[in-house]
Design a protein around this motif. Structure first.
Motif, PDB file in Angstrom:
ATOM      1  N   MET A   1       0.845  -1.187   0.000  1.00  0.00           N
ATOM      2  CA  MET A   1       0.000   0.000   0.000  1.00  0.00           C
ATOM      3  C   MET A   1       0.889   1.248   0.000  1.00  0.00           C
ATOM      4  O   MET A   1       1.833   1.333   0.780  1.00  0.00           O
ATOM      5  CB  MET A   1      -0.883  -0.026   1.260  1.00  0.00           C
ATOM      6  CG  MET A   1      -1.955   1.009   1.284  1.00  0.00           C
ATOM      7  SD  MET A   1      -3.057   0.697   2.673  1.00  0.00           S
ATOM      8  CE  MET A   1      -3.020   2.306   3.415  1.00  0.00           C
ATOM      9  N   PRO A   2       0.628   2.209  -0.875  1.00  0.00           N
ATOM     10  CA  PRO A   2       1.432   3.436  -0.872  1.00  0.00           C
ATOM     11  C   PRO A   2       1.441   4.080   0.515  1.00  0.00           C
ATOM     12  O   PRO A   2       0.388   4.314   1.105  1.00  0.00           O
ATOM     13  CB  PRO A   2       0.719   4.325  -1.893  1.00  0.00           C
ATOM     14  CG  PRO A   2       0.025   3.368  -2.801  1.00  0.00           C
ATOM     15  CD  PRO A   2      -0.400   2.227  -1.911  1.00  0.00           C
ATOM     16  N   GLY A   3       2.633   4.303   1.042  1.00  0.00           N
ATOM     17  CA  GLY A   3       2.771   4.871   2.371  1.00  0.00           C
ATOM     18  C   GLY A   3       2.415   3.899   3.478  1.00  0.00           C
ATOM     19  O   GLY A   3       2.351   4.273   4.642  1.00  0.00           O
TER      20      GLY A   3
ATOM     21  N   MET B   1      -6.563  -0.662  11.959  1.00  0.00           N
ATOM     22  CA  MET B   1      -5.676  -1.204  10.935  1.00  0.00           C
ATOM     23  C   MET B   1      -4.524  -0.224  10.743  1.00  0.00           C
ATOM     24  O   MET B   1      -4.756   0.943  10.456  1.00  0.00           O
ATOM     25  CB  MET B   1      -6.438  -1.395   9.622  1.00  0.00           C
ATOM     26  CG  MET B   1      -7.648  -2.282   9.735  1.00  0.00           C
ATOM     27  SD  MET B   1      -8.593  -2.368   8.200  1.00  0.00           S
ATOM     28  CE  MET B   1      -7.818  -3.781   7.465  1.00  0.00           C
ATOM     29  N   TYR B   2      -3.304  -0.726  10.910  1.00  0.00           N
ATOM     30  CA  TYR B   2      -2.116   0.109  10.757  1.00  0.00           C
ATOM     31  C   TYR B   2      -1.345  -0.337   9.523  1.00  0.00           C
ATOM     32  O   TYR B   2      -0.834  -1.441   9.471  1.00  0.00           O
ATOM     33  CB  TYR B   2      -1.209  -0.009  11.983  1.00  0.00           C
ATOM     34  CG  TYR B   2      -1.874   0.409  13.267  1.00  0.00           C
ATOM     35  CD1 TYR B   2      -1.990   1.748  13.614  1.00  0.00           C
ATOM     36  CD2 TYR B   2      -2.397  -0.548  14.131  1.00  0.00           C
ATOM     37  CE1 TYR B   2      -2.601   2.133  14.793  1.00  0.00           C
ATOM     38  CE2 TYR B   2      -3.006  -0.170  15.316  1.00  0.00           C
ATOM     39  CZ  TYR B   2      -3.109   1.171  15.633  1.00  0.00           C
ATOM     40  OH  TYR B   2      -3.720   1.544  16.800  1.00  0.00           O
ATOM     41  N   GLY B   3      -1.285   0.513   8.522  1.00  0.00           N
ATOM     42  CA  GLY B   3      -0.495   0.211   7.340  1.00  0.00           C
ATOM     43  C   GLY B   3      -1.239  -0.530   6.245  1.00  0.00           C
ATOM     44  O   GLY B   3      -0.649  -0.832   5.218  1.00  0.00           O
ATOM     45  N   ILE B   4      -2.503  -0.850   6.465  1.00  0.00           N
ATOM     46  CA  ILE B   4      -3.303  -1.509   5.424  1.00  0.00           C
ATOM     47  C   ILE B   4      -4.726  -0.973   5.476  1.00  0.00           C
ATOM     48  O   ILE B   4      -5.106  -0.261   6.405  1.00  0.00           O
ATOM     49  CB  ILE B   4      -3.339  -3.045   5.558  1.00  0.00           C
ATOM     50  CG1 ILE B   4      -3.983  -3.476   6.877  1.00  0.00           C
ATOM     51  CG2 ILE B   4      -1.984  -3.648   5.373  1.00  0.00           C
ATOM     52  CD1 ILE B   4      -4.400  -4.930   6.892  1.00  0.00           C
ATOM     53  N   SER B   5      -5.488  -1.373   4.477  1.00  0.00           N
ATOM     54  CA  SER B   5      -6.895  -1.010   4.408  1.00  0.00           C
ATOM     55  C   SER B   5      -7.646  -2.163   3.748  1.00  0.00           C
ATOM     56  O   SER B   5      -7.022  -3.026   3.113  1.00  0.00           O
ATOM     57  CB  SER B   5      -7.069   0.263   3.570  1.00  0.00           C
ATOM     58  OG  SER B   5      -6.722  -0.014   2.229  1.00  0.00           O
ATOM     59  N   PRO B   6      -8.962  -2.185   3.866  1.00  0.00           N
ATOM     60  CA  PRO B   6      -9.723  -3.209   3.142  1.00  0.00           C
ATOM     61  C   PRO B   6      -9.448  -3.154   1.639  1.00  0.00           C
ATOM     62  O   PRO B   6      -9.367  -4.197   0.975  1.00  0.00           O
ATOM     63  CB  PRO B   6     -11.181  -2.859   3.452  1.00  0.00           C
ATOM     64  CG  PRO B   6     -11.116  -2.210   4.802  1.00  0.00           C
ATOM     65  CD  PRO B   6      -9.832  -1.406   4.758  1.00  0.00           C
TER      66      PRO B   6
END
Length: 96
Positions: free
Chosen positions: A7-9, A74-79
């Protein structure tokens, strides 16, 4: 099948899965991200289990988000990032 997405960033999301009768099965999400509480990972895997292998990213992301309780962080990701990794796994599997 195996798919990855950074994931970007954010962090790396890895998805391993199989497809049986056009449905996702044996879904395992992993990576270098963090979830609180830890049980959220099981909820994400369960949300993807049995979904149509032809589902688009938006449908998969909605299924994941709907399965998570309001207290999940959620840290560093998303659905959406997980959905991208799923679609990549399916794409790679189709080429094999």
């Amino acid at each position: 099948m195996h798919g990855e997405y950074k994931m970007p960033g954010g962090k790396l999301v890895v998805v391993d899965l199989d497809v049986h009768a056009g449905r996702l099965c044996r879904v395992q999400v992993s990576g270098d991200f963090f979830l609180e509480p830890d049980r959220a990972l099981s909820d994400i895997n369960a949300a993807l289990e049995g979904r149509s292998a032809s589902a688009d990213e938006a449908t998969l992301a909605f299924a994941i988000q709907s399965a998570l309780s309001a207290d999940v962080l959620m840290y560093g990701i998303s659905p959406e990032a997980i959905a991208v990794a799923v679609r990549r796994a399916l794409h790679e599997g189709a080429q094999a």
